[in-house]
Every structure is written in structure tokens, then in C-alpha cells.
Enzyme design. Structure first.
Site, PDB file in Angstrom:
ATOM      1  N   ASN A 152      40.744  36.584  30.252  1.00 34.75           N
ATOM      2  CA  ASN A 152      41.816  35.726  30.782  1.00 34.75           C
ATOM      3  C   ASN A 152      41.780  35.602  32.309  1.00 34.75           C
ATOM      4  O   ASN A 152      42.782  35.269  32.932  1.00 34.75           O
ATOM      5  CB  ASN A 152      43.188  36.211  30.288  1.00 34.75           C
ATOM      6  CG  ASN A 152      43.398  37.692  30.516  1.00 34.75           C
ATOM      7  OD1 ASN A 152      42.656  38.312  31.286  1.00 34.75           O
ATOM      8  ND2 ASN A 152      44.399  38.256  29.876  1.00 34.75           N
ATOM      9  N   ARG A 290      50.001  44.067  38.393  1.00 38.00           N
ATOM     10  CA  ARG A 290      50.948  44.885  37.645  1.00 38.00           C
ATOM     11  C   ARG A 290      52.187  45.104  38.501  1.00 38.00           C
ATOM     12  O   ARG A 290      52.074  45.352  39.714  1.00 38.00           O
ATOM     13  CB  ARG A 290      50.337  46.255  37.273  1.00 38.00           C
ATOM     14  CG  ARG A 290      49.268  46.210  36.203  1.00 38.00           C
ATOM     15  CD  ARG A 290      49.836  45.802  34.837  1.00 38.00           C
ATOM     16  NE  ARG A 290      48.825  45.727  33.802  1.00 38.00           N
ATOM     17  CZ  ARG A 290      48.246  44.607  33.358  1.00 38.00           C
ATOM     18  NH1 ARG A 290      48.588  43.436  33.872  1.00 38.00           N
ATOM     19  NH2 ARG A 290      47.360  44.636  32.381  1.00 38.00           N
ATOM     20  N   HIS A 340      55.642  37.529  31.924  1.00 38.36           N
ATOM     21  CA  HIS A 340      54.207  37.852  32.020  1.00 38.36           C
ATOM     22  C   HIS A 340      53.396  36.960  31.066  1.00 38.36           C
ATOM     23  O   HIS A 340      53.096  37.348  29.946  1.00 38.36           O
ATOM     24  CB  HIS A 340      54.066  39.325  31.618  1.00 38.36           C
ATOM     25  CG  HIS A 340      52.720  39.903  31.867  1.00 38.36           C
ATOM     26  ND1 HIS A 340      52.282  41.025  31.234  1.00 38.36           N
ATOM     27  CD2 HIS A 340      51.706  39.530  32.660  1.00 38.36           C
ATOM     28  CE1 HIS A 340      51.071  41.326  31.640  1.00 38.36           C
ATOM     29  NE2 HIS A 340      50.702  40.423  32.503  1.00 38.36           N
TER      30      HIS A 340
HETATM   31  P1  NAI Z   1      38.069  43.693  37.714  1.00 37.56           P
HETATM   32  O1  NAI Z   1      37.800  45.028  37.169  1.00 37.56           O
HETATM   33  O2  NAI Z   1      37.047  42.616  37.521  1.00 37.56           O
HETATM   34  O3  NAI Z   1      38.376  43.780  39.283  1.00 37.56           O
HETATM   35  C1  NAI Z   1      39.293  44.669  39.819  1.00 37.56           C
HETATM   36  C2  NAI Z   1      38.850  44.978  41.241  1.00 37.56           C
HETATM   37  O4  NAI Z   1      39.897  45.708  41.880  1.00 37.56           O
HETATM   38  C3  NAI Z   1      37.594  45.837  41.306  1.00 37.56           C
HETATM   39  O5  NAI Z   1      36.622  45.203  42.111  1.00 37.56           O
HETATM   40  C4  NAI Z   1      38.077  47.144  41.927  1.00 37.56           C
HETATM   41  O6  NAI Z   1      37.112  47.767  42.745  1.00 37.56           O
HETATM   42  C5  NAI Z   1      39.276  46.661  42.724  1.00 37.56           C
HETATM   43  N1  NAI Z   1      40.192  47.716  43.110  1.00 37.56           N
HETATM   44  C6  NAI Z   1      40.622  48.789  42.400  1.00 37.56           C
HETATM   45  N2  NAI Z   1      41.453  49.544  43.126  1.00 37.56           N
HETATM   46  C7  NAI Z   1      41.567  48.941  44.340  1.00 37.56           C
HETATM   47  C8  NAI Z   1      42.278  49.255  45.518  1.00 37.56           C
HETATM   48  N3  NAI Z   1      43.020  50.368  45.618  1.00 37.56           N
HETATM   49  N4  NAI Z   1      42.174  48.410  46.569  1.00 37.56           N
HETATM   50  C9  NAI Z   1      41.381  47.308  46.494  1.00 37.56           C
HETATM   51  N5  NAI Z   1      40.676  46.966  45.409  1.00 37.56           N
HETATM   52  C10 NAI Z   1      40.767  47.780  44.337  1.00 37.56           C
HETATM   53  O7  NAI Z   1      39.467  43.255  37.074  1.00 37.56           O
HETATM   54  P2  NAI Z   1      40.080  41.794  36.923  1.00 37.56           P
HETATM   55  O8  NAI Z   1      39.620  41.173  35.655  1.00 37.56           O
HETATM   56  O9  NAI Z   1      39.882  41.053  38.190  1.00 37.56           O
HETATM   57  O10 NAI Z   1      41.628  42.157  36.727  1.00 37.56           O
HETATM   58  C11 NAI Z   1      42.342  42.833  37.738  1.00 37.56           C
HETATM   59  C12 NAI Z   1      43.720  43.244  37.241  1.00 37.56           C
HETATM   60  O11 NAI Z   1      44.512  42.076  37.029  1.00 37.56           O
HETATM   61  C13 NAI Z   1      43.729  43.936  35.873  1.00 37.56           C
HETATM   62  O12 NAI Z   1      43.421  45.311  35.968  1.00 37.56           O
HETATM   63  C14 NAI Z   1      45.140  43.699  35.414  1.00 37.56           C
HETATM   64  O13 NAI Z   1      45.994  44.702  35.925  1.00 37.56           O
HETATM   65  C15 NAI Z   1      45.504  42.364  36.054  1.00 37.56           C
HETATM   66  N6  NAI Z   1      45.540  41.282  35.066  1.00 37.56           N
HETATM   67  C16 NAI Z   1      46.723  40.609  34.881  1.00 37.56           C
HETATM   68  C17 NAI Z   1      46.825  39.616  33.931  1.00 37.56           C
HETATM   69  C18 NAI Z   1      48.092  38.841  33.744  1.00 37.56           C
HETATM   70  O14 NAI Z   1      48.271  38.207  32.709  1.00 37.56           O
HETATM   71  N7  NAI Z   1      48.983  38.799  34.713  1.00 37.56           N
HETATM   72  C19 NAI Z   1      45.701  39.291  33.031  1.00 37.56           C
HETATM   73  C20 NAI Z   1      44.461  39.977  33.394  1.00 37.56           C
HETATM   74  C21 NAI Z   1      44.423  40.966  34.340  1.00 37.56           C
END
Ligand code: NAI
Length: 401
Positions: A152, A290, A340
């Protein structure tokens, strides 16, 4: 039909087995040789789900896997009842082997519940973001956690761009005037701006953060910045997007900040009074990651003081008395919060329902999982996204977008 073990040995090579074979600790039911109990905690769709079969993430439509699982002879329990010791979730977790959850109605799998889950081997997040599972506790019990990575991310990136625009352009109060039979251009225009010429930064530049920056290219922003401890792969690096080494340095430059990192021990409460005070006065903040990454009272106070000009959130369910429901800037606008739903468009639901089925299917057949979906496996983190750890992750989830 071949016994499951025979199928497994045909499909899984010895070298792959060590890394990916989720079945190695599998216990088999004594009542039916290969029967597996699958428990899914999903949100209630009600009338909408009855009328719209593509609402696959609901209990009514059950990810479209109900008939398949039952035909295969497995037990499939689907519920939205997840709170408290008498809930269906907490009762059935005691002997379920596979747990399917979704971030849109998270069944919180705490260390305590993991302790009670005597058969649990695999947790599947139908969507992206597995912070509702105690990942350290899952590791201790050798439980595998997988999510449908990428399912997503486009849906969320589009929502982020929309949220940035509606805050910067002061859209929500303008629309509210119309439905209130009002018409006062000056009252809206006094706090409406162009995105062109503004600086936008993302905290986290993984799949979503990177896609947000890509989509913003056409707006002629002054700078597109990113902060992440993980570097971009070489083929994704571009002079259009600038990396900033220190979060505070990026915040000081940004008119708009978008949060796109997972919730983990280092990001919980990250946007508190202190970090928000490092932002440019009157900046806009968009949080589709989140809710718990932002301190609820700090955001409200910052809006009321003018430190923030707006906050748009698309995060976990908020209780009726949550301060963000009625948090406004000094002019009574700047609230872009929605339930959400950004990552659960009908297009996204089709992708994460298919992806969840694929993960379960692979598990049942003893096949290797797609490495990009693995969060923890074999008692260790396979993903680098859930915090920097001393021990290197087993490195199965590729870094970057
Ligand atoms: P991803 O795993 O591709 O990217 C997450 C990035 O955040 C990684 O590059 C990681 O190194 C970085 N990261 C982790 N801790 C960090 C910090 N303290 N400071 C800076 N960067 C940091 O994940 P993706 O697919 O981009 O999703 C990210 C988040 O978005 C998910 O974990 C989820 O919480 C949220 N999400 C929300 C949705 C919604 O419906 N609102 C749907 C999908 C994801």
C-alpha cells in the site's frame, strides 16, 4: 496427495531451508494430520462490506481466503473482537498457529500474549507496519513475522501529497465554508499558500518516503530533503533529493515535514515538545506512519501556539476524546486528520489480501518466503527498518525503496 513433509522436501533446498523455512518448528495437529488453525483479526465492515465485496480487509470478506483455507481443511477464525482477556483474539491466540492482523484494526500481540500462544509460528500483517506485534518477544519464541511489503505504499504516498496540499492551501476550512452555506474568501486566503518554493522533508526514506519525494518533483519545491539512517541504493540516488544527516537540521529547514518511518523504540514519541520546537515556526506536519510517533499533547499545544500551522494524520484508531480530533491552529484550521484509511484503498486491499494469502500459502507448502516481506525470522530481525541494532539484521529485506 503427497504428505506435507514430502512436498516440503521437494520444494525447499537445504541452503534455503536454513534462512527461510518457516515450517521447521511446525507442530502438527493430533486431530487432523496437517490441519492448521489460522486466526485473523480484521475490522468490521458492516453494511459497507456487504455492499462492496472488494472491502477484503473486513471480517465479512475475510481477505477472500476463507473458502480456500476451509477447503484445504484448515480452521479459520475471523474476528474483530480483540480487547481484553475474554475477547475472541485473546482466547484463540492460545492455540492458533498463524495469526493474521491488520494495522487498520490492530490486534496487539504483546509479550504476555506471545507467552500464552503455545502453537504460534507465523504472524502475517495484512498491510505494512508490524509495530502492533512485540517483535523482540516474537524473536525470543522464534515466531516469524512477515508483512506484505510494498502493498500500500503508493496509496499512502498519494495520501501524503494530498495532505500536504490540503494543509498548505488551507483546503479543509474552505470546504467547510461551503457546506455551512458561507462564503468568505479573505478568511481562507489569509492562510493559504503555494507548495512551489517550499522545502519539504521526509523522516524515513524507504518505500513510502521515497515515493512521496518522487511525487513532489512536479511542484517545483525549493528543496526535497530526507533523513534516514539507511542510505538509498545507488540507483535511487538523485541530486533532486538531498540527504540530511541530523534530524534537527532537516526540521529547521522544512516548511513541511512528512513522517514515513516505522514505529519502534527510537521513534515512539519522537515528535515531542522538544523536537517540534526545532521545526520552523508555522510549519505543517503530516503523519501517515503511526500516531504514537507524535506526542498527542505536544502536537495540540504546538498548533495552539502557532509553532505548527497544521497537522494531518492518517493513523491508528483514536478514541472519541483524542486531542487531535479538535486540535486547530490559531485561525481555527490546520486539521487534516482522517480515520486510518490511506493504506486501505480498494486497490491496496486487493494487493495486501493477495500478499497475505501468498505468505500463508508458502508457509503451508514449506516454500521460502519473499525476503522483502520478512520482518523477523529465526529469532532475529530480517529488516533494517525497525531500528538500528548492534547485531546486523540477517539482511533479507532489501534496504531502501
Ligand atoms: P520501509 O521499511 O520501506 O521504510 C521505512 C524507512 O524508515 C527505512 O528506510 C528505515 O531505515 C527508516 N527509519 C526507521 N527508523 C527511522 C528513524 N528513527 N529515523 C529515520 N528513518 C527511520 O517502510 P514503508 O513501506 O515506507 O512504510 C513506513 C511506515 O509507514 C510503516 O512502518 C508504517 O508504520 C507506515 N504505513 C502506514 C500506512 C497507512 O495506511 N497510514 C500504510 C503503510 C505503512
Amino acid at each position: 496427495m503427497l504428505p506435507l513433509q514430502a512436498v516440503r522436501s521437494r520444494l525447499v533446498s537445504a541452503s534455503h531451508r536454513q534462512l527461510y523455512n518457516l515450517n521447521k518448528n511446525r507442530t502438527f495437529s493430533t486431530t487432523s494430520s496437517n490441519m492448521v488453525k489460522v486466526l485473523a483479526v480484521l475490522y468490521k465492515g458492516g453494511q459497507a462490506a456487504k455492499e462492496e465485496a472488494r472491502l477484503l480487509g473486513t471480517i465479512e470478506n475475510s481477505l477472500g481466503i476463507s473458502e480456500w483455507l476451509k477447503k484445504e481443511g484448515h480452521e479459520f477464525i475471523v474476528t474483530d473482537d480483540k480487547e481484553g482477556p475474554d475477547s475472541q483474539f485473546q482466547n484463540h491466540i492460545a492455540d492458533a498457529e498463524i495469526l493474521v492482523t491488520t494495522p487498520f484494526h490492530p490486534g496487539y500481540l504483546t509479550a504476555d500474549l506471545i507467552g500464552k500462544a503455545k502453537n504460534l509460528k507465523l504472524c502475517v500483517t495484512a498491510g505494512v507496519g508490524s509495530d502492533h506485534i512485540d517483535l523482540d518477544a516474537a524473536n525470543k519464541k522464534n515466531i516469524t513475522v512477515a508483512e506484505v511489503s510494498g502493498s500500500n505504499v503508493v496509496s499512502v504516498a498519494e495520501h501524503v501529497v494530498m495532505s500536504i496540499l490540503l494543509l498548505v492551501r488551507n483546503f479543509v476550512p474552505a470546504h467547510e465554508q461551503i457546506v455551512a452555506d458561507d462564503w468568505n474568501v479573505a478568511q481562507i486566503a489569509r492562510n493559504a499558500f503555494d507548495l512551489e518554493g517550499k522545502t519539504v522533508g521526509t523522516v524515513g526514506c524507504g518505500r513510502i518516503g521515497y515515493r512521496v519525494l518522487e511525487r513532489l518533483r512536479g511542484f517545483n519545491c525549493k528543496e526535497l530533503l530526507w533523513f534516514d539512517y539507511t542510505d538509498l541504493p545507488e540507483d535511487k540516488k538523485t541530486p533532486d533529493f538531498k540527504r540530511v544527516d541530523k534530524l534537527e537540521d532537516m526540521l529547521a529547514k522544512c516548511d513541511v515535514v512528512t513522517i514515513n518511518c516505522p514505529l519502534h523504540e527510537k521513534t515512539r514519541g519522537l515528535f515531542n515538545d522538544e523536537i517540534i520546537s526545532k521545526m520552523k515556526k508555522g510549519a505543517w506536519l503530516v503523519n501517515t506512519a503511526r500516531g504514537a510517533i507524535c506526542d498527542r499533547n505536544a502536537v495540540k499545544k504546538a498548533l495552539e501556539s502557532g509553532q505548527l500551522n497544521g497537522y494531518a494524520g492518517d493513523v491508528q484508531p483514536a478514541p472519541k476524546d483524542h486531542p487531535w480530533r479538535h486540535a486547530f491552529n490559531t485561525l481555527g484550521g490546520g486539521n487534516g486528520m482522517v480515520p486510518h484509511y490511506s493504506g486501505t484503498t480498494l486497490d491496496a486491499q486487493a494487493r495486501y489480501a493477495n500478499g497475505a494469502k501468498d505468505i500463508i500459502q508458502r508457509y503451508l507448502a514449506g516454500k521460502e518466503q519473499d525476503p522483502a516481506n520478512l520482518i523477523v525470522i529465526d529469532g532475529d530481525y530480517a529488516s533494517k527498518a525497525y531500528g538500528q541494532r548492534e547485531k546486523k539484521p540477517t539482511g533479507q529485506k532489501p534496504a531502501g525503496p
